[in-house]
Design an enzyme around this catalytic site. Structure first.
Site, short mmCIF file in Angstrom:
data_model
loop_
_atom_site.label_atom_id
_atom_site.label_comp_id
_atom_site.label_asym_id
_atom_site.label_seq_id
_atom_site.Cartn_x
_atom_site.Cartn_y
_atom_site.Cartn_z
N HIS A 34 2.51 12.44 6.53
CA HIS A 34 3.58 12.00 6.11
C HIS A 34 3.60 11.86 4.36
CE1 HIS A 34 2.29 7.82 5.85
NE2 HIS A 34 2.18 8.03 7.37
N GLU A 35 4.92 11.63 3.74
CA GLU A 35 4.86 11.18 2.35
C GLU A 35 3.83 10.41 2.03
OE1 GLU A 35 6.34 12.92 -0.25
OE2 GLU A 35 7.21 14.32 1.31
N HIS A 37 0.74 9.92 3.17
CA HIS A 37 -0.66 10.46 3.01
C HIS A 37 -0.47 11.28 1.80
CE1 HIS A 37 -0.45 9.81 7.40
NE2 HIS A 37 -1.68 9.41 7.39
N LYS A 149 -0.14 0.03 2.95
CA LYS A 149 0.72 -0.22 3.99
C LYS A 149 -0.36 -0.83 5.23
CE LYS A 149 1.96 0.98 7.90
NZ LYS A 149 1.63 2.03 9.04
N ASP A 150 -1.55 -0.43 5.25
CA ASP A 150 -2.81 -1.24 6.15
C ASP A 150 -3.38 -1.97 5.03
OD1 ASP A 150 -2.18 0.31 8.59
OD2 ASP A 150 -2.58 1.96 7.31
N MET A 184 6.37 4.32 5.72
CA MET A 184 6.23 5.54 6.44
C MET A 184 4.93 5.30 7.08
SD MET A 184 7.19 8.45 3.74
CE MET A 184 8.75 8.76 2.80
#
Lengths: 296, 296
Positions: A34-35, A37, A149-150, A184
């Protein structure tokens, strides 16, 4: 763009590139891009001559009751996205190429992996560090880009790289969000319409927290900010959504060490706090986080 | 010959050598060098352009009741021996350079580490694999040479390298022995006169075993060799020495996998068996082994 399926051919290529002094940039993924990545790839491209993306749904990082089998996969789509993004090589190995029968090694980081996601997903980070170390040895990257995010994964991998003297520089890239703020994630496709709408409240809760902690905190005032009160309010914001099943945690931690932060009073001057959460919508479990700089 | 004390300067150098396509040979040691180590250096020299020896008594691989504190150290002597042997660089870091405060990563290989030495020295191999992986990342060697005397260590490191896709070729060099057959070891200096004399019986027991298993084993005959009888006789040979305190184990295992071999019947054609033992003389614990090729 070329697709590489074996460890041997990847190593042959990356050893050759290293000798030619080409800077290798690497974005390890589990596919279904997705965006988020694509933003990692963009950052890697700026700092490298050759870009590798790996696509491998790593069985070691899924628990027995987690979503390994149904994790979304679409290689053809990923291939197109990588090509468009200017990736040079996709490393796309079969499971037995990475974990042949009798595989017995593992890499672990203690303490920092035992809280937050680690407390809710036993063995998850051991699976992550083991596969990432393997991928680093295969791709031999100068730099590797991971998503904020992670956040805990980013902290764990940074710690592994430092402690094990790995010759790869880790870059952490900001979280990409949908228009309504939802971070995302490949797992967002699991959400039904109601869950998808409610999921935007995770970011609303994080934004509420950020505002509550936003500078300028006048002299001394920061010391008296009540983190428990903020956390209770965040719980309320999320719990108000009908499709939320369970909040696994909402947590304040030091950014790098992930040591718990119980009060703003404890933190140093200009310290960076990670505010993170994990929330279940039925069987779908989402995580998100922000960082807040506490200026005293 | 130069002595390198920091990880940073070592990495800078080895990255430079890699780019210049120099083949880096590496012999990791705990110092107090003897003929065994020098033979490893000799083998490394034949296959490399630049030779690194590390001297680091690794605290992680010693148990709480083992000999970390009194392990023999003599850097000046080691330095002279390395110079004479044609070593290019000694990596001689301080403890905190390798394991700074807060160090939290580890590398482990399961199963193969749980028997023999692993069963008697809890955590030993985890300490070995962790420091060896770190040293490999720092020295970035094309080849690394280990001694067959530590047979299980050699098997564990080979397994780690294969499982984690490490870009270093492992070479196992034959055991160097004193005139009476005692395997060379830095720990031999602990032995008093009587123990030193008795210690030669370890090799006598191994030789007895080798003779009992020596080809030609006429057609089918090998199947009926009684390993338990051979083992009993080996116990007798060693137990007959007055300064022997305890035999930790005498064991028959497959050479690579270290799977226990209970009968010659089980083994394949031309299979290689590791015959290994660990014996205590008071507080001094010695290990030794031989390999036997079973020709059927």
């Amino acid at each position: 763009m070329k697709i590489i399926r074996t460890v041997k051919s990847a190593k042959k290529l990356t050893s050759h590139l290293r000798l030619k002094n080409k800077i290798i940039g690497f974005v390890p993924t589990m596919g279904y891009l997705h965006e988020g990545h694509l933003s990692l790839i963009k950052i890697a491209k700026k700092k490298s001559d050759i870009i590798f993306v790996s696509i491998f749904v790593n069985p070691l990082q899924f628990g027995p009751n987690e979503d390994f089998e149904k994790y979304p996969r679409d290689f053809k789509r990923d291939e197109k996205l990588c090509k468009k993004a200017g990736v040079d090589y996709i490393f796309y190995p079969k499971r037995k190429e990475v974990f042949p029968p009798g595989f017995a090694a593992n890499v672990n980081v203690v303490k920092i992996t035992e809280i937050l996601e680690g407390a809710h997903r036993s063995g998850h980070f051991k699976g992550v560090t083991t596969v990432v170390l393997k991928l680093f040895n295969i791709i031999q990257p100068h730099i590797a880009v991971f998503g904020q995010k992670d956040a805990q994964q980013a902290a764990v991998i940074t710690k592994m790289v430092n402690d094990l003297n790995i010759n790869t520089k880790i870059i952490i890239a900001p979280t990409k969000r949908e228009a309504d703020g939802l971070a995302m994630s490949s797992r967002n496709v699991y959400l039904n319409n109601e869950q998808r709408k409610d999921a935007s409240y995770l970011y609303k809760a994080l934004e509420y927290c950020k505002e509550s902690l936003t500078p300028p905190l006048s002299k001394g005032k920061g010391d008296y900010i009540d983190l428990e009160r903020i956390k209770r309010q965040m719980y309320k914001i999320i719990d108000s959504r009908p499709s939320v099943t369970k909040i696994d945690y909402i947590s304040f931690n030091e950014y790098e060490t992930l040591m718990p932060v119980n009060s703003i009073k404890e933190t140093g001057k200009n310290s960076k706090i990670l505010v993170s959460l994990a929330v279940r919508f039925g069987k779908v479990r989402l995580i998100d986080n922000i960082t807040v700089l506490i200026k005293k």
